[in-house]
Enzyme design. Structure first.
Site, mmCIF file in Angstrom:
data_model
loop_
_atom_site.group_PDB
_atom_site.id
_atom_site.type_symbol
_atom_site.label_atom_id
_atom_site.label_comp_id
_atom_site.label_asym_id
_atom_site.label_seq_id
_atom_site.Cartn_x
_atom_site.Cartn_y
_atom_site.Cartn_z
ATOM 1 N N ASN A 32 59.777 42.788 46.725
ATOM 2 C CA ASN A 32 59.602 41.338 46.803
ATOM 3 C C ASN A 32 60.879 40.689 46.278
ATOM 4 O O ASN A 32 61.126 40.683 45.078
ATOM 5 C CB ASN A 32 58.394 40.903 45.956
ATOM 6 C CG ASN A 32 58.238 39.392 45.949
ATOM 7 O OD1 ASN A 32 58.812 38.701 46.789
ATOM 8 N ND2 ASN A 32 57.472 38.873 45.000
ATOM 9 N N LYS A 72 61.635 37.632 46.269
ATOM 10 C CA LYS A 72 61.401 36.266 45.760
ATOM 11 C C LYS A 72 62.430 35.293 46.350
ATOM 12 O O LYS A 72 62.796 35.402 47.508
ATOM 13 C CB LYS A 72 61.439 36.263 44.232
ATOM 14 C CG LYS A 72 60.522 37.321 43.608
ATOM 15 C CD LYS A 72 60.446 37.195 42.124
ATOM 16 C CE LYS A 72 59.722 38.389 41.523
ATOM 17 N NZ LYS A 72 58.633 38.032 40.659
ATOM 18 N N HIS A 131 50.230 35.750 45.871
ATOM 19 C CA HIS A 131 51.121 36.211 44.801
ATOM 20 C C HIS A 131 50.955 35.287 43.593
ATOM 21 O O HIS A 131 50.747 34.081 43.741
ATOM 22 C CB HIS A 131 52.581 36.203 45.286
ATOM 23 C CG HIS A 131 53.500 36.848 44.299
ATOM 24 N ND1 HIS A 131 53.999 36.169 43.217
ATOM 25 C CD2 HIS A 131 53.968 38.116 44.207
ATOM 26 C CE1 HIS A 131 54.757 37.002 42.506
ATOM 27 N NE2 HIS A 131 54.760 38.190 43.091
ATOM 28 N N GLU A 149 52.912 33.904 41.630
ATOM 29 C CA GLU A 149 53.773 32.705 41.572
ATOM 30 C C GLU A 149 53.248 31.614 42.501
ATOM 31 O O GLU A 149 53.408 30.425 42.222
ATOM 32 C CB GLU A 149 55.227 33.105 41.879
ATOM 33 C CG GLU A 149 55.831 33.851 40.688
ATOM 34 C CD GLU A 149 56.857 34.929 41.029
ATOM 35 O OE1 GLU A 149 57.419 34.919 42.128
ATOM 36 O OE2 GLU A 149 57.064 35.811 40.161
ATOM 37 N N GLU A 187 48.465 42.898 40.152
ATOM 38 C CA GLU A 187 49.651 42.482 39.407
ATOM 39 C C GLU A 187 49.230 41.623 38.215
ATOM 40 O O GLU A 187 49.027 40.410 38.367
ATOM 41 C CB GLU A 187 50.565 41.645 40.301
ATOM 42 C CG GLU A 187 51.084 42.376 41.504
ATOM 43 C CD GLU A 187 52.400 41.773 41.972
ATOM 44 O OE1 GLU A 187 53.410 42.451 41.838
ATOM 45 O OE2 GLU A 187 52.406 40.619 42.415
ATOM 46 N N GLY A 203 57.760 39.970 35.897
ATOM 47 C CA GLY A 203 59.051 39.415 35.488
ATOM 48 C C GLY A 203 59.242 39.328 33.981
ATOM 49 O O GLY A 203 60.159 38.662 33.506
ATOM 50 N N SER A 231 56.853 44.372 36.506
ATOM 51 C CA SER A 231 57.934 45.006 35.744
ATOM 52 C C SER A 231 58.095 46.496 36.030
ATOM 53 O O SER A 231 58.382 47.279 35.117
ATOM 54 C CB SER A 231 57.758 44.752 34.243
ATOM 55 O OG SER A 231 57.905 43.370 33.975
HETATM 56 C C1 PEP Z 1 56.491 40.653 41.888
HETATM 57 O O1 PEP Z 1 57.306 39.815 42.252
HETATM 58 O O2 PEP Z 1 55.463 40.840 42.547
HETATM 59 C C2 PEP Z 1 56.751 41.426 40.674
HETATM 60 C C3 PEP Z 1 55.908 42.351 40.324
HETATM 61 O O3 PEP Z 1 57.900 41.115 39.972
HETATM 62 P P1 PEP Z 1 58.608 42.020 38.827
HETATM 63 O O4 PEP Z 1 58.676 43.423 39.367
HETATM 64 O O5 PEP Z 1 59.942 41.399 38.630
HETATM 65 O O6 PEP Z 1 57.731 41.960 37.613
#
Ligand code: PEP
Length: 239
Positions: free
Chosen positions: A8, A10, A91, A93, A159, A165, A202
């Site tokens: 992803n 982003k 997601h 976000e 998630e 993040g 992460s």
């Molecule tokens: C994500 O964007 O779905 C995500 C898990 O980000 P990160 O790996 O940076 O935590």
């Protein structure tokens, strides 16, 4: 069932970054895994031009409508037209920064499926919900958006919001526990298709192997660490 490892990206990367990513991205035959790249919308066709067999393309979001006067929205039919096979829906976000409600998720998933895409539906609890012992309740509420979709093909990404993040990764046992509950929910509610449940939050080259060693973690959704080709390659080939 092949494991699914997703990047992803982003709201990162312009065309020159994409070009240098794929100049450094090691090609290998994806015999046992599917790899999906989720770039920003205007980069979709550009990214597609670099992909080879086993590497797929996805949109980061889509509308619950086919077309119409919805400025700023993106139709899954256009995503399909641009070469996507997948789309992220729900997601964290989108849910927490752009305040997308759980009630619209079912419509988005159905619209994506009708457009010929495979949704990757994201669920996850916030830190205060975990601390209040409400993780499973929150996840099950989010999974309720799937009611009526028992016969369609999609995948799920668990998630935890506190892990996205932040550098804080869920312990394998904690992630695995939630994955078991998600799979129980799916079988109890008579979902017919094989549904992969991915972990995201992460993920790095240092923890990918450990997470993927859990037999109910069917893949990874990787944000920050997928921006770097060497790191993402190490994650994708960690098991
Ligand atoms: C994500 O964007 O779905 C995500 C898990 O980000 P990160 O790996 O940076 O935590």
């Amino acid at each position: 069932m092949k494991r699914l490892v997703c990047a992803n990206w982003k709201m990162y990367k312009v065309k020159s970054d994409v070009k240098s990513f794929f100049e450094r991205w090691e090609r290998y035959e994806m015999i046992d895994k599917e790899i999906v790249f989720f770039p920003q919308f205007p980069l979709l066709e550009f990214v597609k031009s670099f992909l080879t067999k086993g590497e797929k393309l996805g949109g980061q979001n889509c509308s619950d409508k086919k077309e119409g006067a919805f400025t700023g929205e993106v139709s899954p039919y256009l995503l399909k037209d641009c070469g996507c096979d997948y789309v992220l829906i729900g997601h964290s976000e989108r849910r927490h920064i752009f305040l997308e409600k759980n009630e619209i998720m079912g419509g988005k998933i159905l619209n994506a499926i009708n457009a010929g895409l495979k949704p990757l539906y994201c669920v996850g609890e916030k830190l205060e919900e975990r601390e209040a012992g409400k993780t499973i309740e929150v996840i099950f509420n989010q999974l309720d958006a799937l009611k009526g979709l028992e016969n369609v093909e999609f995948d799920i990404a668990y998630e935890p919001v506190w892990a996205i993040g932040t550098g804080k990764v869920a312990k394998k046992e904690d992630a695995s526990f939630v994955h078991t509950k998600i799979k129980e929910f799916l079988s109890k509610n008579d979902f017919k298709k094989e549904i992969r449940v991915l972990y995201g939050g992460s993920v790095k080259k240092e923890n990918a192997r450990e997470l993927l060693s859990a037999d109910n973690i069917d893949g990874l959704l990787v944000g920050g660490a997928s921006l770097d080709p060497e790191e993402f390659y190490r994650i994708a080939t960690s098991i």
